[in-house]
Design a protein around this motif. Structure first.
Motif, mmCIF file in Angstrom:
data_model
loop_
_atom_site.group_PDB
_atom_site.id
_atom_site.type_symbol
_atom_site.label_atom_id
_atom_site.label_comp_id
_atom_site.label_asym_id
_atom_site.label_seq_id
_atom_site.Cartn_x
_atom_site.Cartn_y
_atom_site.Cartn_z
ATOM 1 N N GLY A 6 0.812 -1.128 -0.127
ATOM 2 C CA GLY A 6 -0.044 0.037 0.128
ATOM 3 C C GLY A 6 0.838 1.284 -0.020
ATOM 4 N N ALA A 7 1.824 1.164 0.715
ATOM 5 C CA ALA A 7 2.811 2.409 0.754
ATOM 6 C C ALA A 7 3.387 2.674 -0.656
ATOM 7 N N ARG A 8 3.746 1.687 -1.217
ATOM 8 C CA ARG A 8 4.493 1.663 -2.277
ATOM 9 C C ARG A 8 3.452 2.272 -3.744
ATOM 10 N N ARG A 9 2.372 1.879 -3.237
ATOM 11 C CA ARG A 9 1.226 2.294 -4.397
ATOM 12 C C ARG A 9 1.013 3.673 -4.098
ATOM 13 N N LEU A 10 1.028 3.996 -2.750
ATOM 14 C CA LEU A 10 0.848 5.702 -2.497
ATOM 15 C C LEU A 10 1.897 6.491 -2.966
ATOM 16 N N ALA A 11 2.858 6.037 -2.848
ATOM 17 C CA ALA A 11 4.397 6.757 -3.405
ATOM 18 C C ALA A 11 4.383 6.703 -4.680
ATOM 19 N N LEU A 12 3.865 5.664 -5.664
ATOM 20 C CA LEU A 12 3.823 5.933 -7.082
ATOM 21 C C LEU A 12 2.724 6.710 -7.529
ATOM 22 N N ALA A 13 1.595 6.981 -6.819
ATOM 23 C CA ALA A 13 0.296 7.904 -7.076
ATOM 24 C C ALA A 13 0.890 9.045 -6.762
ATOM 25 N N GLU A 14 1.677 9.518 -5.615
ATOM 26 C CA GLU A 14 2.081 10.873 -5.256
ATOM 27 C C GLU A 14 3.082 11.395 -6.417
ATOM 28 N N MET A 15 3.939 10.567 -7.085
ATOM 29 C CA MET A 15 4.739 10.810 -8.193
ATOM 30 C C MET A 15 4.147 11.099 -9.197
ATOM 31 N N ALA A 16 2.740 10.303 -9.452
ATOM 32 C CA ALA A 16 2.283 10.459 -10.748
ATOM 33 C C ALA A 16 1.420 11.560 -10.685
ATOM 34 N N VAL A 17 1.009 12.034 -9.566
ATOM 35 C CA VAL A 17 0.072 13.425 -9.399
ATOM 36 C C VAL A 17 1.085 14.644 -9.310
ATOM 37 N N GLY A 18 2.235 14.360 -8.759
ATOM 38 C CA GLY A 18 3.280 15.451 -8.622
ATOM 39 C C GLY A 18 3.803 16.106 -9.889
ATOM 40 N N LEU A 19 4.084 15.211 -10.832
ATOM 41 C CA LEU A 19 4.782 15.431 -11.995
ATOM 42 C C LEU A 19 3.817 16.214 -13.104
ATOM 43 N N PRO A 20 2.589 16.154 -13.185
ATOM 44 C CA PRO A 20 1.751 16.960 -13.968
ATOM 45 C C PRO A 20 1.558 18.437 -13.152
ATOM 46 N N ALA A 21 1.500 18.248 -11.691
ATOM 47 C CA ALA A 21 1.242 19.452 -10.953
ATOM 48 C C ALA A 21 2.258 20.395 -11.213
ATOM 49 N N ALA A 22 3.556 19.724 -11.251
ATOM 50 C CA ALA A 22 4.692 20.694 -11.426
ATOM 51 C C ALA A 22 4.865 21.163 -12.829
ATOM 52 N N ALA A 23 4.350 20.436 -13.631
ATOM 53 C CA ALA A 23 4.561 20.914 -15.126
ATOM 54 C C ALA A 23 3.434 21.931 -15.257
#
Length: 80
Positions: A29-46
């Motif tokens: 679950g923590a691994r999935r959450l980390a991947l989700a954070e990265m997946a949301v963070g990249l477009p937000a930063a862009a």
């Protein structure tokens, strides 16, 4: 009043903290959450960089960094 037996006793359920299966580290679950954070963070930063919005850029960067740190945690601090 607590007795000597109860002072050091813990009420963990059987198998708590144990690995969930062969080869798994018990934190999918923590691994999935980390991947989700990265997946949301990249477009937000862009989005923030494109709109020149420091708030969106910072929020995206924080999400990406937190996701990377979560993924690298098991490598830096392995379980016993």
């Amino acid at each position: 009043m607590a007795t000597e037996e109860h002072r050091g006793a813990r009420s963990w359920p059987p198998g708590a903290g144990a690995r969930t299966g062969a080869g798994e580290d018990g934190t999918p679950g923590a691994r999935r959450l980390a991947l989700a954070e990265m997946a949301v963070g990249l477009p937000a930063a862009a989005w923030g960089a494109r709109r020149r919005s420091l708030g969106w850029t910072a929020a995206g960067a924080v999400l990406m960094v937190h996701g990377v740190l979560e993924l690298s945690y098991e490598t830096v601090f392995p379980r016993d």
